[in-house]
Design a protein around this motif. Structure first.
Motif, PDB file in Angstrom:
ATOM      1  N   LEU A   1      -1.187  35.614  -3.088  1.00 24.68           N
ATOM      2  CA  LEU A   1      -1.220  34.262  -3.315  1.00 24.68           C
ATOM      3  C   LEU A   1      -1.937  34.036  -4.845  1.00 24.68           C
ATOM      4  CD1 LEU A   1      -0.948  31.358  -2.936  1.00 24.68           C
ATOM      5  CD2 LEU A   1      -3.200  31.290  -1.883  1.00 24.68           C
ATOM      6  N   ALA A   2      -2.867  34.946  -5.041  1.00 21.70           N
ATOM      7  CA  ALA A   2      -3.292  34.499  -6.522  1.00 21.70           C
ATOM      8  C   ALA A   2      -2.420  35.204  -7.554  1.00 21.70           C
ATOM      9  CB  ALA A   2      -4.708  35.364  -6.530  1.00 21.70           C
ATOM     10  N   TYR A   3      -1.689  36.267  -7.115  1.00 22.78           N
ATOM     11  CA  TYR A   3      -0.959  37.070  -8.129  1.00 22.78           C
ATOM     12  C   TYR A   3       0.340  36.010  -8.497  1.00 22.78           C
ATOM     13  CZ  TYR A   3       2.576  40.121 -10.281  1.00 22.78           C
ATOM     14  OH  TYR A   3       3.466  40.581 -11.370  1.00 22.78           O
ATOM     15  N   ASP A   4       0.984  35.460  -7.322  1.00 21.05           N
ATOM     16  CA  ASP A   4       2.051  34.175  -7.533  1.00 21.05           C
ATOM     17  C   ASP A   4       1.679  33.124  -8.220  1.00 21.05           C
ATOM     18  OD1 ASP A   4       3.471  36.244  -5.981  1.00 21.05           O
ATOM     19  OD2 ASP A   4       3.463  34.870  -4.133  1.00 21.05           O
ATOM     20  N   SER A   5       0.222  32.916  -8.041  1.00 18.72           N
ATOM     21  CA  SER A   5       0.078  31.786  -8.846  1.00 18.72           C
ATOM     22  C   SER A   5      -0.432  31.887 -10.052  1.00 18.72           C
ATOM     23  CB  SER A   5      -1.742  31.214  -8.074  1.00 18.72           C
ATOM     24  OG  SER A   5      -1.254  30.790  -6.813  1.00 18.72           O
ATOM     25  N   ILE A   6      -0.662  33.038 -10.672  1.00 14.63           N
ATOM     26  CA  ILE A   6      -0.819  33.440 -11.960  1.00 14.63           C
ATOM     27  C   ILE A   6       0.694  33.291 -12.483  1.00 14.63           C
ATOM     28  CG2 ILE A   6      -1.105  35.499 -13.509  1.00 14.63           C
ATOM     29  CD1 ILE A   6      -3.517  35.848 -11.656  1.00 14.63           C
ATOM     30  N   LYS A   7       1.515  33.767 -12.098  1.00 18.52           N
ATOM     31  CA  LYS A   7       2.895  34.017 -12.435  1.00 18.52           C
ATOM     32  C   LYS A   7       3.454  32.491 -12.548  1.00 18.52           C
ATOM     33  CE  LYS A   7       4.857  36.830  -9.968  1.00 18.52           C
ATOM     34  NZ  LYS A   7       5.865  37.638  -9.260  1.00 18.52           N
ATOM     35  N   ALA A   8       3.160  31.765 -11.318  1.00 20.18           N
ATOM     36  CA  ALA A   8       3.742  30.263 -11.471  1.00 20.18           C
ATOM     37  C   ALA A   8       3.189  29.411 -12.316  1.00 20.18           C
ATOM     38  CB  ALA A   8       3.515  29.599 -10.018  1.00 20.18           C
ATOM     39  N   LEU A   9       2.071  29.740 -12.994  1.00 17.87           N
ATOM     40  CA  LEU A   9       1.634  28.927 -13.950  1.00 17.87           C
ATOM     41  C   LEU A   9       1.627  29.558 -15.500  1.00 17.87           C
ATOM     42  CD1 LEU A   9      -2.075  28.495 -12.425  1.00 17.87           C
ATOM     43  CD2 LEU A   9      -0.363  26.865 -13.035  1.00 17.87           C
ATOM     44  N   GLY A  10       2.751  30.464 -15.308  1.00 18.36           N
ATOM     45  CA  GLY A  10       3.239  30.972 -16.678  1.00 18.36           C
ATOM     46  C   GLY A  10       2.506  31.959 -17.539  1.00 18.36           C
ATOM     47  N   ALA A  11       1.390  32.524 -16.802  1.00 17.52           N
ATOM     48  CA  ALA A  11       0.476  33.338 -17.260  1.00 17.52           C
ATOM     49  C   ALA A  11       1.103  34.789 -16.956  1.00 17.52           C
ATOM     50  CB  ALA A  11      -0.764  33.249 -16.742  1.00 17.52           C
ATOM     51  N   GLU A  12       0.514  35.725 -17.329  1.00 17.57           N
ATOM     52  CA  GLU A  12       0.711  37.271 -17.212  1.00 17.57           C
ATOM     53  C   GLU A  12      -0.525  38.097 -16.898  1.00 17.57           C
ATOM     54  OE1 GLU A  12       3.341  41.191 -19.141  1.00 17.57           O
ATOM     55  OE2 GLU A  12       2.811  39.345 -20.259  1.00 17.57           O
ATOM     56  N   LEU A  13      -0.604  38.913 -16.039  1.00 18.38           N
ATOM     57  CA  LEU A  13      -1.913  39.691 -15.895  1.00 18.38           C
ATOM     58  C   LEU A  13      -1.361  40.988 -16.790  1.00 18.38           C
ATOM     59  CD1 LEU A  13      -4.769  40.283 -14.804  1.00 18.38           C
ATOM     60  CD2 LEU A  13      -3.435  41.347 -12.871  1.00 18.38           C
TER      61      LEU A  13
END
Length: 170
Positions: free
Chosen positions: A75-87
Motif C-alpha cells: 500500500l505504501a509503495y503503491d501510494s508513492i507511485k500514485a502520487l507521482g513519486a519514485e523511490l
C-alpha cells in the motif's frame, strides 16, 4: 542476493556503501527476526533485528509471493507511485544505542529528491518492492567494525534471497 547498492564496497564518494540483502532469519515463537546485509563488493556485513511482520513481508517480496489484497508495504509503495513519486533508494544512515536509522530517497514529480525518515525494516521492504538501491553509511560500517556478519545457528530456519536489480544512476 536481493536489493542493490551503490556499486562498490568502497563507497561512491558520498560516504555511502552499496549493500545487498543476503539472508532472512525467521524464528518461530520469537518476536525478534533478523535480516543480514553485506557489502556488494566487500566482505563486511551485519544483522538487523526486525519484527515478525516486517520479516515476513521482506521474505514475501524476496520470494516474489503476491497477496490477494495489498498489505501495508505494498500500500505504501503503491501510494508513492500514485502520487507521482519514485523511490530512488534507501540509506541506512545511523546507528545509535543499538538502533539503526534509515531514510527513503524519493524523487517527486518535479524531479526534486526528498528524504523521509524510516525504520530500516520498512525501508528494506519498500526497496525490494521498488527494485532500488540499498546503501549504508560508511560511518555505520565503521561503527560495527565487523568483517563478516554473525551467522545464525544451524538449526534456525532461514531464507537466502537470490538475484536482484542493479543500481540505477540518479
Amino acid at each position: 542476493m536481493t536489493g542493490s547498492g551503490s556499486g562498490g564496497g568502497t563507497g561512491n564518494g558520498d560516504g555511502m556503501v552499496g549493500v545487498a540483502l543476503t539472508r532472512i532469519v525467521i524464528r518461530e515463537g520469537s518476536e525478534q527476526q533478523y535480516i543480514f546485509l553485506r557489502e556488494r563488493d566487500g566482505e563486511r556485513g551485519f544483522p538487523i533485528v526486525i519484527g515478525t511482520a516486517e520479516a515476513c513481508e521482506i521474505r514475501r517480496v524476496a520470494a516474489g509471493i503476491e497477496t490477494p489484497r495489498p498489505l501495508t508495504h505494498q500500500l505504501a509503495y503503491d501510494s508513492i507511485k500514485a502520487l507521482g513519486a519514485e523511490l530512488r533508494g534507501i540509506d541506512i544512515v545511523d546507528l545509535r544505542e543499538n538502533t539503526f536509522f534509515a531514510r527513503l530517497r524519493l524523487r517527486d514529480g518535479s524531479g526534486e529528491v526528498k528524504e523521509i525518515d524510516a525504520r530500516p525494516s520498512d525501508a528494506v521492504a519498500l526497496a525490494l518492492r521498488a527494485g532500488c538501491p540499498i546503501r549504508v553509511a560508511q560511518s555505520v560500517l565503521d561503527t560495527l567494525q565487523t568483517e563478516t556478519p554473525q551467522e545464525p545457528e544451524a538449526d534456525e530456519p532461514e531464507d537466502e534471497p537470490q538475484g536482484g536489480p542493479e543500481e540505477e544512476p540518479e
